[in-house]
Design a protein around this motif. Structure first.
Motif, PDB file in Angstrom:
ATOM      1  N   VAL A 126       2.149  -4.647  22.289  1.00 11.18           N
ATOM      2  CA  VAL A 126       1.632  -5.478  21.092  1.00 11.18           C
ATOM      3  C   VAL A 126       0.224  -5.213  20.608  1.00 11.18           C
ATOM      4  O   VAL A 126      -0.254  -5.129  19.621  1.00 11.18           O
ATOM      5  N   TYR A 134      -0.291  -2.070  18.983  1.00  9.12           N
ATOM      6  CA  TYR A 134       0.062  -2.402  17.334  1.00  9.12           C
ATOM      7  C   TYR A 134      -0.971  -2.837  16.634  1.00  9.12           C
ATOM      8  O   TYR A 134      -1.458  -2.165  15.747  1.00  9.12           O
ATOM      9  N   TYR A 135      -1.672  -3.810  17.172  1.00 11.89           N
ATOM     10  CA  TYR A 135      -2.722  -4.541  16.649  1.00 11.89           C
ATOM     11  C   TYR A 135      -3.877  -3.756  16.343  1.00 11.89           C
ATOM     12  O   TYR A 135      -4.677  -3.634  15.496  1.00 11.89           O
ATOM     13  N   ALA A 172      -3.253  -0.937  13.542  1.00  6.34           N
ATOM     14  CA  ALA A 172      -3.034  -1.581  12.386  1.00  6.34           C
ATOM     15  C   ALA A 172      -4.325  -1.950  11.809  1.00  6.34           C
ATOM     16  O   ALA A 172      -4.241  -2.090  10.474  1.00  6.34           O
ATOM     17  N   LYS A 173      -5.463  -1.796  12.199  1.00  4.81           N
ATOM     18  CA  LYS A 173      -6.798  -1.978  11.419  1.00  4.81           C
ATOM     19  C   LYS A 173      -7.016  -1.067  10.618  1.00  4.81           C
ATOM     20  O   LYS A 173      -6.697   0.002  10.729  1.00  4.81           O
TER      21      LYS A 173
END
Lengths: 66, 198
Positions: A58, A61-62, A65-66
């Motif tokens: 997770v 992913y974060y 995603a930026k």
């Protein structure tokens, strides 16, 4: 038994009144038995977790995603 | 406690429909049901925007409010789920939902629709997440596997964000600040006026 029409009408009204009250009481009791467990269940499941945790996956992913 | 949310950055969505395909494949969703779909507004015209739409897991979910059999419930992370064992397929949630999320597998005689199906935020259903029965009804439980919804994870432009609302809102805020001309989100101009791209 009386043959007086007024008394007969009163008896009939008494019967329907009693039947109506009985039906209302039965449905209320039924609703109570159905509603109570579902309300309790809703209260229980509200606290249940879907299993989310901030794992490495997770976090990656974060970061991406930026 | 983290609160699960989807957030679509309409400025980045290229209408590739990969989120739709991924969702359908991951959960083996039956024919005729799309838990997620891409809606394009002003197609082919200037200002065209595409938005990927599914259940938004509302904080005050209208589907939960109108369900006559109380088959919806909310997890501690704010994911709105439902029990297909309790659902009677009445369709009230479909009419109440502002996003058109609830879907029905059939259209039979006398208005029968079958059990309602919708996005689960890849969090399964009320049953144990590892059973075949749960998978057949609700699909895979990726949240319990330590992952996030596949639609958001595999989005190539990262237009569709999913996860902890605070984190993804922070990511989106950074994007908006970097762009410097407002959010670019669909509906922004209606709510806050047209962005100036100077």
């Amino acid at each position: 038994m009386s043959n007086n029409p007024d008394t007969k009408a009163a008896n009939r009204r008494q019967f329907f009144k009693a039947a109506g009250l009985g039906a209302v009481a039965a449905s209320a009791a039924g609703a109570g038995t159905i509603a109570a467990p579902s309300a309790a269940k809703a209260a229980e499941t509200t606290l249940e977790s879907a299993g989310y945790s901030e794992t490495a996956h997770v976090k990656t992913y974060y970061a991406l995603a930026k | 406690m983290a609160r699960m949310k989807f957030l679509l950055d309409a400025e980045r969505c290229t209408e590739c429909n990969a989120c739709v395909t991924a969702c359908k494949n991951e959960h083996e969703v039956p024919w005729g049901i799309n838990r997620r779909r891409v809606v394009t507004l002003n197609d082919g015209k200037p200002g065209e925007r595409s938005i990927s739409m599914a259940c938004m897991h509302c904080t005050d979910a209208p589907c939960m409010a109108v369900c006559p059999v109380d088959c919806f419930y909310k997890t501690a992370e704010g994911v709105v789920l439902h029990s297909k064992d309790l659902c009677i397929g009445c369709g009230y949630c479909f009419y109440a939902c502002p996003f058109g999320a609830p879907q029905y597998p059939q259209a039979g005689n006398f208005g029968t629709r079958g059990k309602m199906d919708k996005c689960t935020f890849c969090a399964g259903g009320p049953e144990a997440s590892t059973t075949d029965a749960s998978f057949a009804k609700y699909g895979r439980n990726r949240l319990a596997e330590g992952k996030l919804p596949l639609c958001a994870e595999m989005c190539s432009t990262k237009a569709l964000l999913g996860g902890d609302g605070d984190v993804i809102a922070g990511i989106y805020r950074e994007r908006v600040a970097t762009r410097g001309y407002g959010s670019g989100a669909w509906g922004w101009a209606t709510a806050y006026g047209a962005p100036s791209r100077t």
